[in-house]
Design an enzyme around this catalytic site. Structure first.
Site, mmCIF file in Angstrom:
data_model
loop_
_atom_site.group_PDB
_atom_site.id
_atom_site.type_symbol
_atom_site.label_atom_id
_atom_site.label_comp_id
_atom_site.label_asym_id
_atom_site.label_seq_id
_atom_site.Cartn_x
_atom_site.Cartn_y
_atom_site.Cartn_z
ATOM 1 N N HIS A 99 0.834 -1.206 0.000
ATOM 2 C CA HIS A 99 0.000 0.000 0.000
ATOM 3 C C HIS A 99 0.861 1.244 0.000
ATOM 4 O O HIS A 99 1.943 1.263 0.586
ATOM 5 C CB HIS A 99 -0.950 0.026 1.209
ATOM 6 C CG HIS A 99 -0.257 -0.176 2.519
ATOM 7 N ND1 HIS A 99 0.113 -1.426 2.973
ATOM 8 C CD2 HIS A 99 0.153 0.705 3.456
ATOM 9 C CE1 HIS A 99 0.715 -1.299 4.142
ATOM 10 N NE2 HIS A 99 0.760 -0.019 4.457
ATOM 11 N N HIS A 101 0.706 5.205 1.172
ATOM 12 C CA HIS A 101 -0.013 6.192 1.985
ATOM 13 C C HIS A 101 0.028 7.539 1.263
ATOM 14 O O HIS A 101 1.087 7.946 0.772
ATOM 15 C CB HIS A 101 0.701 6.415 3.323
ATOM 16 C CG HIS A 101 0.779 5.233 4.222
ATOM 17 N ND1 HIS A 101 -0.026 5.079 5.321
ATOM 18 C CD2 HIS A 101 1.602 4.153 4.216
ATOM 19 C CE1 HIS A 101 0.296 3.956 5.961
ATOM 20 N NE2 HIS A 101 1.287 3.375 5.306
HETATM 21 P P1 5GP Z 1 1.863 0.366 7.285
HETATM 22 O O1 5GP Z 1 2.327 0.649 8.665
HETATM 23 O O2 5GP Z 1 1.831 -1.121 7.027
HETATM 24 O O3 5GP Z 1 2.579 1.136 6.224
HETATM 25 O O4 5GP Z 1 0.392 0.921 7.211
HETATM 26 C C1 5GP Z 1 -0.756 0.182 7.458
HETATM 27 C C2 5GP Z 1 -1.857 1.193 7.538
HETATM 28 O O5 5GP Z 1 -3.080 0.514 7.464
HETATM 29 C C3 5GP Z 1 -1.845 1.985 8.852
HETATM 30 O O6 5GP Z 1 -1.752 3.364 8.579
HETATM 31 C C4 5GP Z 1 -3.159 1.597 9.510
HETATM 32 O O7 5GP Z 1 -3.755 2.675 10.165
HETATM 33 C C5 5GP Z 1 -3.985 1.128 8.344
HETATM 34 N N1 5GP Z 1 -4.970 0.108 8.696
HETATM 35 C C6 5GP Z 1 -4.774 -0.973 9.484
HETATM 36 N N2 5GP Z 1 -5.897 -1.725 9.554
HETATM 37 C C7 5GP Z 1 -6.814 -1.086 8.785
HETATM 38 C C8 5GP Z 1 -8.164 -1.367 8.444
HETATM 39 O O8 5GP Z 1 -8.766 -2.366 8.872
HETATM 40 N N3 5GP Z 1 -8.813 -0.486 7.631
HETATM 41 C C9 5GP Z 1 -8.180 0.615 7.127
HETATM 42 N N4 5GP Z 1 -8.903 1.429 6.345
HETATM 43 N N5 5GP Z 1 -6.897 0.930 7.432
HETATM 44 C C10 5GP Z 1 -6.225 0.085 8.238
#
Ligand code: 5GP
Ligand code: ZN
Length: 136
Positions: A99, A101
Site C-alpha cells: 500500500h 499512503h
Molecule cells: P503500514 O504501517 O503497514 O505502512 O500501514 C498500514 C496502515 O493501514 C496503517 O496506517 C493503519 O492505520 C492502516 N490500517 C490498518 N488496519 C486497517 C483497516 O482495517 N482499515 C483501514 N482502512 N486501514 C487500516
C-alpha cells in the site's frame, strides 16, 4: 476468510470508506489517520510488498496515487501531500499487503506514524466524499 485485512476489504467482507476503484487498484481512507484525509492506495492483486508486487499493479498504484493526490489537494487544500510506502516490519510495515499512503501535510506540523487512534466513521466518510467529488 483471508488473513489479510486489505484482501478482506477488497472482498467486501470488511468495511472501508472508498475513494476510488478501478480494475487494478482501490483507494480508501486509512482507519487510523495520522492527518485529515490520510488515504491508502492498494493493488487488488495481493502482494506483500515492493519486492513482490507485479509491474501492472505497481503502475496502477502509481497512476492512482497521482490522481488521488490531485483530488486531495483540490478537496482539502493541504500545504503538501506526502507519499509513503513501507516494506518489511523493520521498515515499519504493519499490514503486509502492498500500500501507498497519501498523507496531507500542513506546514510545520509534526507526524506520528502509528498513533493507532481510530478515525470517526463520520469524519472518514466526510473526507472520502470530498476527495471523491474532487476527482477528475
Ligand atoms: P503500514 O504501517 O503497514 O505502512 O500501514 C498500514 C496502515 O493501514 C496503517 O496506517 C493503519 O492505520 C492502516 N490500517 C490498518 N488496519 C486497517 C483497516 O482495517 N482499515 C483501514 N482502512 N486501514 C487500516
Ligand atoms: Zn491482501
Amino acid at each position: 476468510m483471508s488473513e489479510c485485512i486489505f484482501c478482506e476489504i477488497l472482498a467486501g467482507r470488511a468495511p472501508c470508506h472508498r475513494v476510488y476503484e478501478d480494475d487494478l487498484v482501490l483507494g480508501f481512507m486509512d482507519a487510523f489517520p495520522v492527518a485529515p484525509g490520510h488515504t491508502l492506495v492498494i493493488p487488488k492483486q495481493h502482494a506483500e510488498n515492493l519486492f513482490e508486487i507485479d509491474a501492472d499493479s505497481l503502475a496502477g498504484v502509481s497512476r492512482v496515487s497521482r490522481k488521488l493526490a490531485l483530488g486531495i489537494r483540490k478537496a482539502l487544500d493541504p500545504d503538501g501531500v506526502m507519499v509513503m510506502q513501507l516494506n518489511g516490519a523493520a521498515a515499519g510495515q504493519t499490514v503486509f499487503h502492498y500500500h501507498a499512503h497519501l498523507i496531507p501535510r500542513a506546514q510545520g506540523s509534526t507526524l506520528s506514524l502509528h498513533p493507532r487512534i481510530p478515525g470517526h466513521a463520520e469524519e472518514l466518510e466526510n473526507w472520502a466524499s470530498k476527495i471523491r467529488f474532487a476527482l477528475d
